[in-house]
Design a protein around this motif. Structure first.
Motif, PDB file in Angstrom:
ATOM      1  N   ASN A 169       0.818  -1.221   0.000  1.00 36.97           N
ATOM      2  CA  ASN A 169       0.000   0.000   0.000  1.00 36.97           C
ATOM      3  C   ASN A 169       0.843   1.259   0.000  1.00 36.97           C
ATOM      4  N   THR A 170       1.863   1.257   0.879  1.00 33.37           N
ATOM      5  CA  THR A 170       2.769   2.403   0.935  1.00 33.37           C
ATOM      6  C   THR A 170       3.369   2.657  -0.441  1.00 33.37           C
ATOM      7  N   PHE A 171       3.764   1.579  -1.102  1.00 36.25           N
ATOM      8  CA  PHE A 171       4.419   1.721  -2.401  1.00 36.25           C
ATOM      9  C   PHE A 171       3.433   2.145  -3.494  1.00 36.25           C
ATOM     10  N   ILE A 172       2.209   1.596  -3.451  1.00 34.50           N
ATOM     11  CA  ILE A 172       1.215   1.971  -4.464  1.00 34.50           C
ATOM     12  C   ILE A 172       0.903   3.465  -4.377  1.00 34.50           C
ATOM     13  N   ASN A 173       0.989   3.994  -3.148  1.00 30.15           N
ATOM     14  CA  ASN A 173       0.621   5.388  -2.934  1.00 30.15           C
ATOM     15  C   ASN A 173       1.553   6.380  -3.604  1.00 30.15           C
ATOM     16  N   GLY A 174       2.307   5.927  -4.557  1.00 28.89           N
ATOM     17  CA  GLY A 174       3.037   6.872  -5.398  1.00 28.89           C
ATOM     18  C   GLY A 174       4.475   7.091  -5.042  1.00 28.89           C
ATOM     19  N   SER A 175       5.007   6.320  -4.076  1.00 28.38           N
ATOM     20  CA  SER A 175       6.372   6.632  -3.670  1.00 28.38           C
ATOM     21  C   SER A 175       7.439   5.880  -4.465  1.00 28.38           C
ATOM     22  N   VAL A 176       7.050   4.858  -5.230  1.00 28.56           N
ATOM     23  CA  VAL A 176       8.051   4.112  -6.016  1.00 28.56           C
ATOM     24  C   VAL A 176       7.525   3.833  -7.423  1.00 28.56           C
ATOM     25  N   ASP A 192     -17.561   7.491  -6.656  1.00 27.31           N
ATOM     26  CA  ASP A 192     -17.722   6.436  -7.655  1.00 27.31           C
ATOM     27  C   ASP A 192     -16.642   6.544  -8.740  1.00 27.31           C
ATOM     28  N   ILE A 193     -16.416   7.787  -9.177  1.00 31.37           N
ATOM     29  CA  ILE A 193     -15.373   7.998 -10.191  1.00 31.37           C
ATOM     30  C   ILE A 193     -14.015   7.562  -9.640  1.00 31.37           C
ATOM     31  N   ALA A 194     -13.748   7.976  -8.377  1.00 29.55           N
ATOM     32  CA  ALA A 194     -12.462   7.627  -7.753  1.00 29.55           C
ATOM     33  C   ALA A 194     -12.303   6.113  -7.711  1.00 29.55           C
ATOM     34  N   GLU A 195     -13.369   5.410  -7.352  1.00 26.57           N
ATOM     35  CA  GLU A 195     -13.274   3.957  -7.250  1.00 26.57           C
ATOM     36  C   GLU A 195     -13.032   3.327  -8.627  1.00 26.57           C
ATOM     37  N   SER A 196     -13.763   3.835  -9.613  1.00 25.06           N
ATOM     38  CA  SER A 196     -13.619   3.232 -10.946  1.00 25.06           C
ATOM     39  C   SER A 196     -12.223   3.480 -11.513  1.00 25.06           C
ATOM     40  N   CYS A 197     -11.548   4.519 -11.001  1.00 23.98           N
ATOM     41  CA  CYS A 197     -10.180   4.804 -11.470  1.00 23.98           C
ATOM     42  C   CYS A 197      -9.120   4.171 -10.569  1.00 23.98           C
ATOM     43  N   ASN A 198      -9.553   3.376  -9.579  1.00 23.00           N
ATOM     44  CA  ASN A 198      -8.598   2.803  -8.613  1.00 23.00           C
ATOM     45  C   ASN A 198      -7.780   3.889  -7.925  1.00 23.00           C
ATOM     46  N   TYR A 199      -8.425   4.993  -7.595  1.00 23.50           N
ATOM     47  CA  TYR A 199      -7.705   6.098  -6.960  1.00 23.50           C
ATOM     48  C   TYR A 199      -7.273   5.719  -5.540  1.00 23.50           C
ATOM     49  N   VAL A 200      -5.987   5.958  -5.220  1.00 20.24           N
ATOM     50  CA  VAL A 200      -5.504   5.748  -3.851  1.00 20.24           C
ATOM     51  C   VAL A 200      -5.080   7.100  -3.298  1.00 20.24           C
ATOM     52  N   PRO A 201      -5.628   7.490  -2.139  1.00 18.63           N
ATOM     53  CA  PRO A 201      -5.234   8.793  -1.600  1.00 18.63           C
ATOM     54  C   PRO A 201      -3.731   8.824  -1.352  1.00 18.63           C
ATOM     55  N   ASN A 202      -3.124   9.908  -1.693  1.00 16.93           N
ATOM     56  CA  ASN A 202      -1.676  10.039  -1.546  1.00 16.93           C
ATOM     57  C   ASN A 202      -1.295  10.156  -0.071  1.00 16.93           C
ATOM     58  N   ASN A 203      -0.469   9.167   0.323  1.00 20.32           N
ATOM     59  CA  ASN A 203       0.060   9.119   1.689  1.00 20.32           C
ATOM     60  C   ASN A 203       0.582  10.444   2.194  1.00 20.32           C
ATOM     61  N   ILE A 204       1.417  11.029   1.370  1.00 20.18           N
ATOM     62  CA  ILE A 204       2.141  12.214   1.795  1.00 20.18           C
ATOM     63  C   ILE A 204       1.183  13.386   1.916  1.00 20.18           C
ATOM     64  N   ALA A 205       0.302  13.517   0.927  1.00 18.71           N
ATOM     65  CA  ALA A 205      -0.667  14.603   0.995  1.00 18.71           C
ATOM     66  C   ALA A 205      -1.466  14.479   2.287  1.00 18.71           C
ATOM     67  N   ARG A 206      -1.819  13.246   2.634  1.00 24.62           N
ATOM     68  CA  ARG A 206      -2.541  13.036   3.885  1.00 24.62           C
ATOM     69  C   ARG A 206      -1.702  13.424   5.074  1.00 24.62           C
ATOM     70  N   SER A 207      -0.442  12.997   5.023  1.00 27.11           N
ATOM     71  CA  SER A 207       0.399  13.193   6.195  1.00 27.11           C
ATOM     72  C   SER A 207       0.665  14.665   6.426  1.00 27.11           C
ATOM     73  N   LEU A 208       0.641  15.445   5.359  1.00 29.21           N
ATOM     74  CA  LEU A 208       0.902  16.872   5.530  1.00 29.21           C
ATOM     75  C   LEU A 208      -0.216  17.512   6.328  1.00 29.21           C
ATOM     76  N   LYS A 209      -1.365  16.885   6.281  1.00 31.59           N
ATOM     77  CA  LYS A 209      -2.468  17.366   7.101  1.00 31.59           C
ATOM     78  C   LYS A 209      -2.217  17.068   8.562  1.00 31.59           C
ATOM     79  N   SER A 210      -1.979  15.782   8.846  1.00 33.90           N
ATOM     80  CA  SER A 210      -1.829  15.399  10.244  1.00 33.90           C
ATOM     81  C   SER A 210      -0.393  15.620  10.716  1.00 33.90           C
ATOM     82  N   ARG A 211       0.499  15.899   9.756  1.00 32.98           N
ATOM     83  CA  ARG A 211       1.915  16.068  10.074  1.00 32.98           C
ATOM     84  C   ARG A 211       2.502  14.832  10.747  1.00 32.98           C
ATOM     85  N   SER A 212       1.961  13.666  10.482  1.00 33.88           N
ATOM     86  CA  SER A 212       2.521  12.451  11.044  1.00 33.88           C
ATOM     87  C   SER A 212       2.331  11.326  10.046  1.00 33.88           C
ATOM     88  N   THR A 213       3.384  10.533   9.844  1.00 35.91           N
ATOM     89  CA  THR A 213       3.294   9.443   8.868  1.00 35.91           C
ATOM     90  C   THR A 213       3.295   8.085   9.551  1.00 35.91           C
TER      91      THR A 213
END
Lengths: 336, 336
Positions: free
Chosen positions: A112-119, B41-62
């Motif tokens: 999952n970590t890797f799919i999220n765009g880091s590699v 629905d669009i996100a699911e059909s595109c297999n969209y995965v939320p970006n880890n880093i973008a998320r972490s910048l919100k919570s400032r914790s990974t």
């Protein structure tokens, strides 16, 4: 807590939009030279570092490959990592490594970590738990995301991807032939890993080879290394054995110790060969003849295939590369 | 090439702004329920995965820590990694590992990757090249970014951060005392790593200890392992030696082999102790008495300090933890 400056923070400080900040930092001519400089100064004073991932989403390339190994205390995997690192560096890529610790959950987290765009792609050897459970959701997910993936050593038949494996069957077969050519007539197979597919392939190769030599298969399975000394002492007291093929190097080293305790001289009275060419084999006394799987080379090959895949140099159908084993002769086998 | 769906791609497909997509995926009440569902629905059909880093910048914790080790083929570092992984998992953190391969450039690249928002803190052992060059720009940069950092084993006095080290001086000192208590009167120090700080500390501890026993220091420095057999054979032929302290486990195992070639029995004629408690020591014949640095424990301690630092549980001043060594007694030393 690390305090990371975001584009939004810079936008607030500069009193402009996030998009203006982004354009200014990327030297867009849409933004006037003075504003550009002002925003860059603010960014510098805040120690702003452009976000890797945000950048990579633009170019869709991170020049980084992810590696997942099941265990860090198995020398074979460390040598494979070494090979991956060599090849990746050679071709201008970085590697990041995650450990699954034989757990499906951790393996899935890493994927999952890797799919999220880091590699740009992943190299992995499958966790024991995944092999047992046969639950492959995380690998199907990464396939759905078109994440290039190479499995090595422990691979899954049900998952379509590039694969690099070792010919364990042939390795054991050739080791028996090697011992027979040295004159051994009673070759025992010592197997501490009979519950793994790799251990089973080696056993199959041994059985096939001794059957061809009209010898009865003689197999000692142990569930723990501590049982080896006792199990072999019983054998030495009751049977005439002149060679041992051990399914790994640790059991080979322990077989040598058991032989010495039973006053058998190596290689005069008994030849010993182990699988895997690691430090224990090298520093054993006498040094061990082994079946080498070329671990470093496996890593180089796996990385080479992954990078070719990432760079679009391969055809659609998956690559299946089988690495041949080789016997490395040292002092635990007779020299005729 | 992996084709990763971005927020922007979704925005284009849905015919709304990136901000609307982001709010919809985060269930913001600002966006109507129907629009939210349509975007999901669009996100699911595109297999969209939320970006880890973008998320972490919100919570400032990974919930991720980065580890940089200088080499993957040194068992000590693998054991430390094992300890780090155990402690991190225990506390709900993941780890990602980079290799510096003793190179300053690679070390700096890894630090940069980590600063870019992918981890909450870093654990590392300094690359040999960095120790030699004394160019620490990358560490100063990470300090500027308030990136929590723990150095272990190979640490830099000039960089202010938390540190975990091993008492190599005391380890060697105690090993000499242990041998002397067994009756050894002529203890030789075999050093294949005299060009490292660690090898020097061990030598200093040896010299201090033998001087206290009114013995003359007797040091054999070798620049390569292949020289050991010849160097020790010369010693055995010309001097009366009854114990060897070796600066690592490989040289200890080779010292045993050299002794056997010179018809010296271990431990009756010669006691041998090596530094580091790895597989070679365990599988040597006889099994080696060693000075254990508790590598796994070093990893656990380093991770514990880093996580305490990340979670704000430590005071501002840096922690300096010195891990004590311990002698693990096996069959290469006399039992009185």
């Amino acid at each position: 807590m690390p305090s990371k400056t975001t584009l939004k923070d810079l936008a607030n400080l500069a009193g402009v939009s996030v998009s203006t900040v982004s354009k200014a930092l990327n030297d867009s001519p849409e933004i006037g030279a003075r504003t550009r400089q002002r925003i860059k100064d603010i960014a510098e004073s805040c120690n702003y570092v452009p976000n890797n991932i945000a950048r990579s989403l633009k170019s869709r390339s991170t020049k980084t490959i992810g590696v997942i190994i099941p265990a860090i205390l198995i020398e074979f995997f460390n040598k494979v990592l070494y090979g991956i690192e060599q090849e990746a560096t050679e071709r201008g890529y970085k590697i990041v490594i995650c450990l699954s610790n034989e757990s499906s959950r951790k393996e899935a987290e890493s994927i999952n970590t890797f799919i999220n765009g880091s590699v740009d792609g992943v190299i992995l050897s499958v966790a024991e738990e995944t092999q047992k459970s046969k639950v492959y959701d995380h690998f199907e997910k990464s396939a759905k995301h078109n994440m290039p993936m190479v499995m090595f050593d422990r691979v899954l038949d049900d998952i379509t991807c590039d694969k690099v494996t070792v010919d364990d069957f042939e390795g054991a077969f050739n080791a028996v032939k090697f011992l027979s050519d040295l004159g051994s007539k009673n070759i025992l197979f010592l197997n501490p890993i009979s519950n793994t597919s790799v251990g089973q392939h080696r056993e199959d190769g041994y059985v096939k080879a001794v059957s061809g030599l009209n010898q009865e298969p003689n197999i000692v399975n142990v569930s723990h290394y501590t049982e080896i000394e006792k199990a072999l002492s019983t054998v030495f007291n009751n049977q005439k054995i002149d060679a041992i093929l051990a399914a790994d190097e640790y059991s080979a080293a322990l077989a040598q110790n058991a032989a010495r305790l039973n006053n058998l001289k190596i290689p005069q009275d008994l030849s010993v060969i182990g699988f895997t060419n690691g430090m224990v084999a090298e520093y054993a006394n006498p040094s061990l003849t082994v079946v080498s799987q070329h671990a470093e080379n496996i890593g180089k090959i796996a990385a080479g295939i992954l990078l070719d895949r990432i760079e679009g140099k391969l055809r659609a159908e998956p690559v299946n590369k089988v690495v041949k084993t080789k016997i490395v002769e040292r002092n635990s086998t007779k020299n005729i």
